[in-house]
Design a protein around this motif. Sequence first.
Motif, PDB file in Angstrom:
ATOM      1  N   LYS A  91      23.749  31.402 -25.835  1.00  0.00           N
ATOM      2  CA  LYS A  91      23.651  31.622 -24.653  1.00  0.00           C
ATOM      3  C   LYS A  91      23.885  32.845 -23.052  1.00  0.00           C
ATOM      4  CE  LYS A  91      26.556  27.380 -25.583  1.00  0.00           C
ATOM      5  NZ  LYS A  91      27.756  26.600 -25.656  1.00  0.00           N
TER       6      LYS A  91
ATOM      7  N   SER B 104      23.382  32.649 -19.781  1.00  0.00           N
ATOM      8  CA  SER B 104      24.270  31.733 -19.171  1.00  0.00           C
ATOM      9  C   SER B 104      25.140  33.221 -18.727  1.00  0.00           C
ATOM     10  CB  SER B 104      25.750  31.604 -20.133  1.00  0.00           C
ATOM     11  OG  SER B 104      26.672  31.117 -19.439  1.00  0.00           O
ATOM     12  N   VAL B 105      25.549  32.503 -17.239  1.00  0.00           N
ATOM     13  CA  VAL B 105      26.523  33.055 -15.972  1.00  0.00           C
ATOM     14  C   VAL B 105      28.168  33.263 -16.399  1.00  0.00           C
ATOM     15  CG1 VAL B 105      24.637  33.415 -14.362  1.00  0.00           C
ATOM     16  CG2 VAL B 105      26.272  31.503 -14.850  1.00  0.00           C
ATOM     17  N   THR B 106      28.511  32.225 -17.542  1.00  0.00           N
ATOM     18  CA  THR B 106      29.909  32.410 -17.804  1.00  0.00           C
ATOM     19  C   THR B 106      29.501  33.203 -19.506  1.00  0.00           C
ATOM     20  OG1 THR B 106      29.635  30.004 -17.270  1.00  0.00           O
ATOM     21  CG2 THR B 106      31.593  30.610 -19.220  1.00  0.00           C
ATOM     22  N   PRO B 107      30.618  34.515 -19.070  1.00  0.00           N
ATOM     23  CA  PRO B 107      31.256  35.199 -20.319  1.00  0.00           C
ATOM     24  C   PRO B 107      31.086  34.231 -21.487  1.00  0.00           C
ATOM     25  CG  PRO B 107      32.835  35.005 -18.175  1.00  0.00           C
ATOM     26  CD  PRO B 107      31.584  34.410 -18.252  1.00  0.00           C
ATOM     27  N   GLN B 108      31.021  35.236 -22.548  1.00  0.00           N
ATOM     28  CA  GLN B 108      30.835  34.507 -24.291  1.00  0.00           C
ATOM     29  C   GLN B 108      32.682  34.986 -24.005  1.00  0.00           C
ATOM     30  OE1 GLN B 108      28.152  35.454 -23.002  1.00  0.00           O
ATOM     31  NE2 GLN B 108      27.484  34.178 -23.445  1.00  0.00           N
ATOM     32  N   LYS B 109      33.386  34.152 -25.012  1.00  0.00           N
ATOM     33  CA  LYS B 109      34.132  33.875 -25.643  1.00  0.00           C
ATOM     34  C   LYS B 109      34.592  34.005 -26.722  1.00  0.00           C
ATOM     35  CE  LYS B 109      36.943  32.392 -21.282  1.00  0.00           C
ATOM     36  NZ  LYS B 109      37.415  31.401 -20.525  1.00  0.00           N
TER      37      LYS B 109
END
Length: 92
Positions: A11, A14-19
């Motif tokens: 992803k 994606s604008v969401t940071p990866q964790k």
Amino acid sequence: MDDLYRLDLTKIASVTPQKWEKIKAKGSLPSKMSNHRACLVNNLLYVFGGIMDNNQSINDLFILNFMSWHITPNVMHIIKNYREVPLLIWGI
């Protein structure tokens, strides 16, 4: 390795940071080490050799299956002609 983590890069757009996600591996985790070598073949990660925290060199070979998250502990004892396996080839 005390714990295993993975980062899902599928992803990446994606604008969401990866964790980082902690993995619950099955089997025996190897001791902490450095200067080891790893090779990924299909869904298997082969980890060979290294230096432990106490500066002891090891020639162990562990296999991590990325599909089942199962770790096969030191498999060097099942390699035919073990005596012909090069010793201490980590760090090359």
